[in-house]
Design an enzyme around this catalytic site. Sequence first.
Site, PDB file in Angstrom:
ATOM      1  N   LYS A 182       0.818  -1.208   0.000  1.00 56.61           N
ATOM      2  CA  LYS A 182       0.000   0.000   0.000  1.00 56.61           C
ATOM      3  C   LYS A 182       0.856   1.263   0.000  1.00 56.61           C
ATOM      4  O   LYS A 182       0.598   2.183  -0.762  1.00 56.61           O
ATOM      5  CB  LYS A 182      -0.938   0.019   1.213  1.00 56.61           C
ATOM      6  CG  LYS A 182      -1.983  -1.081   1.230  1.00 56.61           C
ATOM      7  CD  LYS A 182      -2.922  -0.980   2.406  1.00 56.61           C
ATOM      8  CE  LYS A 182      -2.262  -1.101   3.754  1.00 56.61           C
ATOM      9  NZ  LYS A 182      -1.734  -2.420   4.085  1.00 56.61           N
ATOM     10  N   ARG A 192     -10.518   0.672   7.872  1.00 59.98           N
ATOM     11  CA  ARG A 192     -10.176  -0.729   8.102  1.00 59.98           C
ATOM     12  C   ARG A 192     -11.381  -1.552   8.517  1.00 59.98           C
ATOM     13  O   ARG A 192     -11.287  -2.766   8.631  1.00 59.98           O
ATOM     14  CB  ARG A 192      -9.098  -0.845   9.180  1.00 59.98           C
ATOM     15  CG  ARG A 192      -7.772  -0.315   8.699  1.00 59.98           C
ATOM     16  CD  ARG A 192      -6.688  -0.629   9.676  1.00 59.98           C
ATOM     17  NE  ARG A 192      -5.407  -0.164   9.149  1.00 59.98           N
ATOM     18  CZ  ARG A 192      -4.255  -0.513   9.654  1.00 59.98           C
ATOM     19  NH1 ARG A 192      -4.201  -1.328  10.676  1.00 59.98           N
ATOM     20  NH2 ARG A 192      -3.142  -0.050   9.142  1.00 59.98           N
ATOM     21  N   ARG A 206      11.020  -6.242   5.653  1.00 58.32           N
ATOM     22  CA  ARG A 206      10.868  -4.829   6.009  1.00 58.32           C
ATOM     23  C   ARG A 206      11.361  -4.595   7.434  1.00 58.32           C
ATOM     24  O   ARG A 206      12.019  -3.596   7.717  1.00 58.32           O
ATOM     25  CB  ARG A 206       9.394  -4.408   5.872  1.00 58.32           C
ATOM     26  CG  ARG A 206       9.175  -2.935   6.198  1.00 58.32           C
ATOM     27  CD  ARG A 206       7.767  -2.497   5.963  1.00 58.32           C
ATOM     28  NE  ARG A 206       6.905  -2.929   7.062  1.00 58.32           N
ATOM     29  CZ  ARG A 206       5.594  -2.714   7.106  1.00 58.32           C
ATOM     30  NH1 ARG A 206       4.987  -2.111   6.102  1.00 58.32           N
ATOM     31  NH2 ARG A 206       4.887  -3.118   8.135  1.00 58.32           N
ATOM     32  N   ARG A 247      11.341  -1.731  12.354  1.00 59.66           N
ATOM     33  CA  ARG A 247      10.019  -1.567  12.970  1.00 59.66           C
ATOM     34  C   ARG A 247       9.754  -2.714  13.931  1.00 59.66           C
ATOM     35  O   ARG A 247       9.845  -3.877  13.568  1.00 59.66           O
ATOM     36  CB  ARG A 247       8.921  -1.519  11.893  1.00 59.66           C
ATOM     37  CG  ARG A 247       8.757  -0.155  11.294  1.00 59.66           C
ATOM     38  CD  ARG A 247       7.663  -0.053  10.278  1.00 59.66           C
ATOM     39  NE  ARG A 247       6.374  -0.561  10.743  1.00 59.66           N
ATOM     40  CZ  ARG A 247       5.259  -0.477  10.025  1.00 59.66           C
ATOM     41  NH1 ARG A 247       5.284   0.094   8.837  1.00 59.66           N
ATOM     42  NH2 ARG A 247       4.133  -0.965  10.492  1.00 59.66           N
ATOM     43  N   ARG A 301      -1.387  -9.655  13.238  1.00 58.72           N
ATOM     44  CA  ARG A 301      -1.909  -8.587  12.379  1.00 58.72           C
ATOM     45  C   ARG A 301      -2.669  -9.160  11.186  1.00 58.72           C
ATOM     46  O   ARG A 301      -3.709  -8.629  10.797  1.00 58.72           O
ATOM     47  CB  ARG A 301      -0.762  -7.687  11.896  1.00 58.72           C
ATOM     48  CG  ARG A 301      -0.195  -6.820  13.008  1.00 58.72           C
ATOM     49  CD  ARG A 301       1.101  -6.146  12.622  1.00 58.72           C
ATOM     50  NE  ARG A 301       0.927  -5.226  11.511  1.00 58.72           N
ATOM     51  CZ  ARG A 301       1.921  -4.871  10.695  1.00 58.72           C
ATOM     52  NH1 ARG A 301       3.143  -5.358  10.866  1.00 58.72           N
ATOM     53  NH2 ARG A 301       1.699  -4.029   9.727  1.00 58.72           N
TER      54      ARG A 301
END
Length: 190
Positions: free
Chosen positions: A14, A89, A128, A134, A145
Amino acid sequence: MLNVVIFGAPGSGKGTQSELIIKEYGLDHISTGDVLRAEMKNETELGKTAKEYIEKGQLVPDELIVNMLAKVLDSKENSKGVIFDGFPRTIPQAKALKVMLNERGTDVSVMLNLQVDEDELIHRLLERGKVSGRSDDNLETIKSRLEVYHNQTAPLAEYYIGEGKHVAIHGMGSIEEIFGRIKEAINAVK
């Protein structure tokens, strides 16, 4: 106004595709994730509350997101349009977004649903995490998630199908190939 909702599981691309859409169409970008991360970094009350939910792999409550979005939208009133990245969401958020946009004389133009295989999502997120550091890109949190996404967020596709705004985008392949599919979808509603 051209208002685009970009939708997909964590790791579906995204953010990457949003950047390309912004350059191509001159849209403003509202990334709930970026705004929330900034709030957390600045240790605001919203940031502290949001951090508790995010670290557990849960969604931030609608009320916090909707209030934040309304404020951001009002700051972009002379815009060509907005790309919503990470919002809505849930169906209640989608309905709240519709009301907010309708009050401003506009609506969602298209909802782009980036579809990526689950194994690829996990791979992308783990990679990532290695690059960005992160804290929410670890296997346990990623699985949580994705479960939250499938249970609470995926029904949004049905909502936008009902609204006549949903376009499924095959999210596998090169960034350029995926963006080509996105441009076709946006140009069809422009």
